[in-house]
Design an enzyme around this catalytic site. Structure first.
Site, PDB file in Angstrom:
ATOM      1  N   THR A 289     -22.065 -14.141   0.212  1.00 37.16           N
ATOM      2  CA  THR A 289     -23.081 -13.868   1.353  1.00 37.16           C
ATOM      3  C   THR A 289     -24.189 -14.747   1.086  1.00 37.16           C
ATOM      4  OG1 THR A 289     -22.781 -11.443   1.238  1.00 37.16           O
ATOM      5  CG2 THR A 289     -24.774 -12.226   2.210  1.00 37.16           C
ATOM      6  N   VAL A 290     -24.523 -15.345  -0.150  1.00 39.64           N
ATOM      7  CA  VAL A 290     -25.829 -16.055  -0.375  1.00 39.64           C
ATOM      8  C   VAL A 290     -25.197 -17.385  -0.315  1.00 39.64           C
ATOM      9  CG1 VAL A 290     -27.706 -16.480  -1.924  1.00 39.64           C
ATOM     10  CG2 VAL A 290     -26.899 -14.200  -1.869  1.00 39.64           C
TER      11      VAL A 290
ATOM     12  N   GLU B  20     -36.307 -18.533  -7.677  1.00 39.03           N
ATOM     13  CA  GLU B  20     -37.142 -17.973  -6.541  1.00 39.03           C
ATOM     14  C   GLU B  20     -36.530 -16.847  -5.934  1.00 39.03           C
ATOM     15  OE1 GLU B  20     -40.646 -18.698  -5.383  1.00 39.03           O
ATOM     16  OE2 GLU B  20     -40.182 -16.601  -5.022  1.00 39.03           O
TER      17      GLU B  20
ATOM     18  N   LYS C 156     -35.654  -7.521 -12.017  1.00 42.39           N
ATOM     19  CA  LYS C 156     -36.620  -8.130 -11.133  1.00 42.39           C
ATOM     20  C   LYS C 156     -38.204  -8.176 -11.643  1.00 42.39           C
ATOM     21  CE  LYS C 156     -33.860  -7.975  -6.805  1.00 42.39           C
ATOM     22  NZ  LYS C 156     -33.444  -7.129  -5.900  1.00 42.39           N
TER      23      LYS C 156
HETATM   24  N1  HSE Z   1     -29.065  -5.491  -4.179  1.00 39.73           N
HETATM   25  C1  HSE Z   1     -30.195  -6.177  -3.968  1.00 39.73           C
HETATM   26  C2  HSE Z   1     -30.836  -5.358  -3.320  1.00 39.73           C
HETATM   27  C3  HSE Z   1     -29.998  -7.524  -3.345  1.00 39.73           C
HETATM   28  O1  HSE Z   1     -30.578  -4.507  -2.410  1.00 39.73           O
HETATM   29  O2  HSE Z   1     -32.418  -5.749  -2.948  1.00 39.73           O
HETATM   30  C4  HSE Z   1     -31.044  -8.455  -3.725  1.00 39.73           C
HETATM   31  O3  HSE Z   1     -31.522  -8.959  -4.811  1.00 39.73           O
END
Ligand code: HSE
Length: 432
Positions: free
Chosen positions: A13-14, A127, A203
């Protein structure tokens, strides 16, 4: 200036989104970077049907990309810990700059990776690892550099926010919404990372290091998921004027730093309480700026690619400069001796839901247990038993108290003859 040559590892995806943004926005990106940015090689085992890579050379061996002498920047988008770590370390050893969207990798192996990059005089940019398209790393490292950060709180997992929103608005089942998030490409390969808060903890670990200048300490982050949140708690919270959000919270206190991910009641009139669906939002409070709020898409091809490409543009602007002229990885002289507080030492307010027999004196006993521990009640609702049931529900909002004291009170409440089962406890934050 000569073009910057990029190698993309991973075309999911990314990865596909990054290739598409780099090619479709090429003109604009060149004007911003002051030079062309060319994808010189892709490392991927499978093609991506949403991405036409044309004549770009593709290899199934991502390590070939990491060692390719033509490549300046290796973009790691394969995810996971082990191969990703080896790939990034190989790229660094070969003198490449690295851009990654891999929060697990940075949160767990960031210290080792940054040290290797510093030795080689290259940069590792991340980022896209936090809150997808929201430039929160840039905001914390650079935009808010004047501030002592007092606290930050974020909805930093889109899948979890999507699930809570759909459950609340449409009364949908947890499993059904999770499946949709997987189909839309939001969820992690292992979706328990989303619903149990591990992804958010990765995160939050990163955000907290750059907010307070402390080492990355994922293992010290308290993590609680949303899988036990029930519809009744969502409804009672609303009755009390609150929304339940899955938040990552960290706070700088005199005793140390809070680092915690858990479902949280927040007042419904806070702007962050209205951030729904797959959107992410981060509130940061700095001592000069006050409250700031950053909102945007936290996952998906385009938003995450937006952050990846921004890092590549940043590198294109600065890679020829001396390494000391670039923003360093955590943008702080790191302090080692700040304690991350265990959850028992954290102070917060609480929502409690107690199931009790419908008899006189129960409420008085519960109130006594709280009063004996100096736990101040802010609001209280008692619901009479529903038809065909004989249990009343007591819902209490408390003032702030240290978690250890609340644990002790909950044990005492659960020990009463007249209460039944476990007490539901959800932490409450005013975010003000
Ligand atoms: N699985 C993560 C989310 C993807 O749902 O936010 C992005 O880091």
């Amino acid at each position: 200036m000569k073009p910057v040559k990029v190698g993309i590892c991973g075309l999911g995806t990314v990865g596909g989104g990054t290739f598409n943004v780099l090619t479709s926005n090429a003109q604009n990106i060149t004007r911003r970077a002051g030079r062309d940015i060319i994808v010189a090689q892709i490392g991927a085992r499978r093609p991506n049907p949403n991405c036409d890579t044309g004549d770009t050379p593709v290899t199934a061996d991502v390590f070939e990309v990491a060692k390719n002498p033509d490549i300046d920047v290796v973009v790691e988008l394969i995810g996971g810990y082990d191969i990703a770590r080896e790939l990034v370390m190989t790229a660094i050893e070969h003198g490449k700059h690295v851009v990654t969207a891999n929060k697990a990798l940075i949160a767990v192996h960031g210290e080792e990776i940054f040290a290797a990059a510093d030795r080689q005089g290259v940069s590792v940019m991340y980022e896209a690892a936090v809150a997808g398209g929201i430039p929160i790393i840039k905001a914390l490292r650079e935009g808010l550099a004047a501030n002592r950060i007092n606290w930050l709180a974020g909805i930093i997992n889109g899948t979890g926010n999507f699930i809570l929103t759909e459950m609340r608005d449409k009364g949908r089942d947890f499993a059904d919404v999770l499946q949709e998030a997987q189909q839309l490409g939001y969820a992690e390969a292992d979706p328990t990372f989303d619903v149990e808060g591990i992804d958010a903890a990765h995160k939050l670990t990163i955000l907290s290091s750059i907010a307070y200048g402390i080492p990355l300490q994922f293992e010290r982050c308290y993590t609680e998921g949303i899988s036990k949140i029930t519809r009744v708690d969502v409804e009672y919270a609303e009755e009390l004027g609150y929304r339940i959000k899955h938040l990552g919270i960290s706070r700088q206190t005199a005793e140390g730093i809070d680092l915690r991910v858990h479902p949280t009641l927040i007042p419904e009139d806070r702007p962050i309480a209205k951030v729904d669906g797959v959107l992410n939002a981060v509130m940061v409070n700095g001592n000069a700026v006050g409250d700031t709020l950053y909102v945007g898409a936290g996952a998906g091809a385009g938003p995450t690619a937006s952050a990846v490409v921004a890092d590549i543009v940043d590198l294109a602007r600065t890679m020829e400069a001396d390494a000391t002229a670039r923003v360093n990885h955590l943008a702080y002289n790191i302090i080692e001796d700040v304690q991350v507080l265990p959850i028992e030492a954290v102070e917060t307010a609480y929502y409690l839901r107690i199931q009790a027999q419908d008899r006189s004196g129960v409420m008085a006993k519960v109130a006594t247990i709280l009063a004996d521990r100096d736990i101040n009640i802010e609001a209280l609702i008692q619901k009479e038993p529903e038809q065909d049931e004989d249990l009343a529900q007591i819902i209490i909002l408390t003032h702030r108290i240290v978690e250890k004291t609340m644990n002790d009170a909950i044990v005492a409440i659960e020990g009463l003859d007249s209460t039944v089962g476990k007490v539901t406890r959800i932490r409450v934050e005013q975010l003000s």
